[in-house]
Design a protein around this motif. Structure first.
Motif, PDB file in Angstrom:
ATOM      1  N   THR A   2      -6.481 -75.473 -26.508  1.00  0.00           N
ATOM      2  CA  THR A   2      -5.424 -76.288 -27.095  1.00  0.00           C
ATOM      3  C   THR A   2      -5.049 -75.760 -28.472  1.00  0.00           C
ATOM      4  O   THR A   2      -5.780 -74.970 -29.080  1.00  0.00           O
ATOM      5  CB  THR A   2      -5.857 -77.760 -27.240  1.00  0.00           C
ATOM      6  N   ALA A   3      -3.884 -76.212 -28.955  1.00  0.00           N
ATOM      7  CA  ALA A   3      -3.415 -75.844 -30.280  1.00  0.00           C
ATOM      8  C   ALA A   3      -3.159 -77.109 -31.075  1.00  0.00           C
ATOM      9  O   ALA A   3      -2.611 -78.083 -30.550  1.00  0.00           O
ATOM     10  CB  ALA A   3      -2.143 -75.016 -30.187  1.00  0.00           C
ATOM     11  N   ASP A   4      -3.559 -77.113 -32.329  1.00  0.00           N
ATOM     12  CA  ASP A   4      -3.311 -78.232 -33.225  1.00  0.00           C
ATOM     13  C   ASP A   4      -2.976 -77.647 -34.585  1.00  0.00           C
ATOM     14  O   ASP A   4      -3.856 -77.197 -35.312  1.00  0.00           O
ATOM     15  CB  ASP A   4      -4.540 -79.137 -33.298  1.00  0.00           C
ATOM     16  N   GLY A   5      -1.686 -77.629 -34.922  1.00  0.00           N
ATOM     17  CA  GLY A   5      -1.276 -77.007 -36.169  1.00  0.00           C
ATOM     18  C   GLY A   5      -1.538 -75.522 -36.129  1.00  0.00           C
ATOM     19  O   GLY A   5      -1.005 -74.810 -35.291  1.00  0.00           O
ATOM     20  N   SER A   6      -2.411 -75.040 -37.009  1.00  0.00           N
ATOM     21  CA  SER A   6      -2.699 -73.608 -37.079  1.00  0.00           C
ATOM     22  C   SER A   6      -3.990 -73.237 -36.366  1.00  0.00           C
ATOM     23  O   SER A   6      -4.447 -72.105 -36.460  1.00  0.00           O
ATOM     24  CB  SER A   6      -2.801 -73.176 -38.548  1.00  0.00           C
ATOM     25  N   THR A   7      -4.580 -74.176 -35.643  1.00  0.00           N
ATOM     26  CA  THR A   7      -5.907 -73.957 -35.065  1.00  0.00           C
ATOM     27  C   THR A   7      -5.871 -73.889 -33.543  1.00  0.00           C
ATOM     28  O   THR A   7      -5.258 -74.738 -32.891  1.00  0.00           O
ATOM     29  CB  THR A   7      -6.875 -75.085 -35.482  1.00  0.00           C
ATOM     30  N   VAL A   8      -6.531 -72.867 -32.995  1.00  0.00           N
ATOM     31  CA  VAL A   8      -6.765 -72.776 -31.562  1.00  0.00           C
ATOM     32  C   VAL A   8      -8.173 -73.298 -31.306  1.00  0.00           C
ATOM     33  O   VAL A   8      -9.122 -72.922 -32.006  1.00  0.00           O
ATOM     34  CB  VAL A   8      -6.660 -71.314 -31.067  1.00  0.00           C
ATOM     35  N   THR A   9      -8.302 -74.182 -30.311  1.00  0.00           N
ATOM     36  CA  THR A   9      -9.604 -74.757 -30.007  1.00  0.00           C
ATOM     37  C   THR A   9      -9.956 -74.511 -28.553  1.00  0.00           C
ATOM     38  O   THR A   9      -9.136 -74.741 -27.655  1.00  0.00           O
ATOM     39  CB  THR A   9      -9.619 -76.275 -30.274  1.00  0.00           C
ATOM     40  N   GLY A  10     -11.170 -74.022 -28.307  1.00  0.00           N
ATOM     41  CA  GLY A  10     -11.657 -73.831 -26.954  1.00  0.00           C
ATOM     42  C   GLY A  10     -12.499 -75.025 -26.534  1.00  0.00           C
ATOM     43  O   GLY A  10     -13.308 -75.531 -27.319  1.00  0.00           O
ATOM     44  N   HIS A  11     -12.307 -75.470 -25.287  1.00  0.00           N
ATOM     45  CA  HIS A  11     -13.007 -76.658 -24.804  1.00  0.00           C
ATOM     46  C   HIS A  11     -13.727 -76.357 -23.500  1.00  0.00           C
ATOM     47  O   HIS A  11     -13.209 -75.633 -22.632  1.00  0.00           O
ATOM     48  CB  HIS A  11     -12.024 -77.799 -24.524  1.00  0.00           C
ATOM     49  N   ALA A  12     -14.893 -76.967 -23.338  1.00  0.00           N
ATOM     50  CA  ALA A  12     -15.568 -77.007 -22.050  1.00  0.00           C
ATOM     51  C   ALA A  12     -15.181 -78.315 -21.374  1.00  0.00           C
ATOM     52  O   ALA A  12     -14.791 -79.280 -22.024  1.00  0.00           O
ATOM     53  CB  ALA A  12     -17.075 -76.924 -22.233  1.00  0.00           C
ATOM     54  N   LEU A  13     -15.277 -78.345 -20.041  1.00  0.00           N
ATOM     55  CA  LEU A  13     -14.942 -79.563 -19.306  1.00  0.00           C
ATOM     56  C   LEU A  13     -16.087 -80.557 -19.366  1.00  0.00           C
ATOM     57  O   LEU A  13     -17.259 -80.185 -19.306  1.00  0.00           O
ATOM     58  CB  LEU A  13     -14.655 -79.218 -17.835  1.00  0.00           C
ATOM     59  N   VAL A  14     -15.747 -81.834 -19.500  1.00  0.00           N
ATOM     60  CA  VAL A  14     -16.723 -82.908 -19.433  1.00  0.00           C
ATOM     61  C   VAL A  14     -16.572 -83.582 -18.078  1.00  0.00           C
ATOM     62  O   VAL A  14     -15.469 -83.974 -17.683  1.00  0.00           O
ATOM     63  CB  VAL A  14     -16.491 -83.937 -20.557  1.00  0.00           C
TER      64      VAL A  14
END
Length: 395
Positions: A380-392
């Motif tokens: 996902t993207a939030d402003g200037s940050t890319v975030t990697g997520h694992a599935l819950v």
């Protein structure tokens, strides 16, 4: 079955910019999905990141109910990302962005793997299964980058590379934009050397078409979605097989999907399907408001989000399987596991069951956009940050 074949009847689709999608787009459950597709080729040719990922049978069996952030990356502004099985490639999203190349991050931990073409504005990226990528630049070059960031080859194709290159066996297919003096073109490059095998630029083949935005290769045919039409070209030689001129809404590479017998494309305000062999229109689906997200392939359906605050699942025959309203206009959708993740304009991320559209939860993420997904990862993207997520999962 040949690895370039797609079983649309069972949800097998090819997404633009990838060789194959056997279940969905870089996201899926017990099917193949694609995040930017990986397909093995010859020993010497480039392997494409399967824009389709296959859900592992050893994964927990519970339904996906959320996301757990496990890494972040400061990407500045105006960025986009493509997700492969091994890496996330972050690049420019805006044509006015500064020349800063493309950066590959480890999909599981976010560590920087490499940065390439730092003096260029990279506008398209196709991840490869070995951690490399095929990149396209605003300046009109296509480049193959190895897993260590070394540029294997670089080739100019006389026009900004507006569509994500597709990699098929020993070929890279790229498309250019339309400008004042040069018509859009479709180019086949040798995947191992970057040499130009053929270029389609004649008026008969590209007349009345604008930017070549979406590209998919299936069964030795390159399907190209222009901003105002769809055409099919023989992979061997580039001969035009058919063309359909229409007021399409192809603004992103994943606005085009190819199935076993149909080609799906955004056409304002909805979704059009064309016969893969002839280009004849098969049907048109119109939502309550324009579709404005990527097209995500699924198990016999195509998923898309619209401005009427709804996510739709559309059957192969053009009928509606289900429609789910969420909190606001849908800006993006992605699939991973048995769930769809839908970004709400200015708000949160809704988690829906892919089978019936039931909303499982809403994740409070502020202004978050779902950039892409693979079988077990969501970025996902939030402003200037890319975030990697694992599935819950709810086990």
């Amino acid at each position: 079955m040949d690895r370039r074949q797609f079983l649309a009847a069972s949800g097998t689709l090819a997404v633009a910019g990838c060789l194959r999608l056997s279940g969905e787009d870089a996201e899926t459950t017990n099917e193949s999905t694609t995040a930017d597709a990986a397909t093995s080729t010859t020993d010497t040719a480039i392997e494409t990141e399967e824009a389709t990922t296959t859900e592992a049978t050893t994964e927990p069996s519970g339904p996906v109910t959320g996301l757990e952030a496990d890494w972040t990356h400061d990407a500045g502004s105006n960025f986009d990302a493509s997700v492969g099985s091994d890496a996330v490639v972050v690049k420019s999203q805006s044509w006015s962005s500064a020349a800063d190349g493309a950066t590959a991050l480890a999909a599981d931990a976010g560590d920087r793997r490499w940065t390439a073409l730092e003096e260029d504005t990279v506008v398209t990226a196709t991840p490869l299964p070995d951690g490399g990528a095929v990149l396209g630049t605003k300046g009109g070059d296509v480049a193959a980058v190895d897993a260590d960031g070394a540029v294997r080859w670089r080739q100019g194709i006389d026009g900004a590379v507006v569509g994500r290159p597709a990699v098929a066996d020993d070929a890279v297919i790229a498309g250019t934009g339309d400008d004042d003096d040069v018509r859009p073109s479709v180019v086949r490059l040798n995947a191992d050397t970057g040499d130009v095998d053929w270029r389609v630029t004649d008026e008969d083949a590209t007349a009345d078409y604008d930017d070549a935005v979406g590209i998919a290769v299936v069964d030795d045919v390159a399907y190209v979605g222009y901003t105002n039409g769809v055409a099919a070209y023989a992979l061997d030689g580039g001969a035009k097989q058919w063309g359909a001129h229409a007021n399409l809404n192809l603004s992103r590479p994943d606005s085009l999907l190819v199935g076993d017998d149909l080609v799906y494309a955004h056409r304002s305000p909805g979704l059009a399907a064309y016969d893969r062999a002839t280009g004849a229109e098969a049907w048109f689906f119109e939502p309550f408001d324009d579709f404005q997200t990527r097209l995500v392939p699924g198990d016999g359906v195509v998923y898309a989000g619209s401005g009427d605050a709804s996510v739709y699942a559309i059957e192969r025959d053009g009928s509606e399987r289900w429609r789910t309203q969420i909190a606001g206009p849908v800006t993006q959708v992605a699939a991973a596991g048995d769930a769809l993740f839908a970004s709400v304009d200015g708000g949160d991320v809704a988690v829906l069951a892919r089978a019936d559209g039931a909303q499982r939860t809403s994740l409070e993420r502020g202004r978050t956009d779902v950039l892409a997904a693979a079988a077990t990862r969501v970025v996902t993207a939030d402003g200037s940050t890319v975030t990697g997520h694992a599935l819950v999962r709810d086990d």
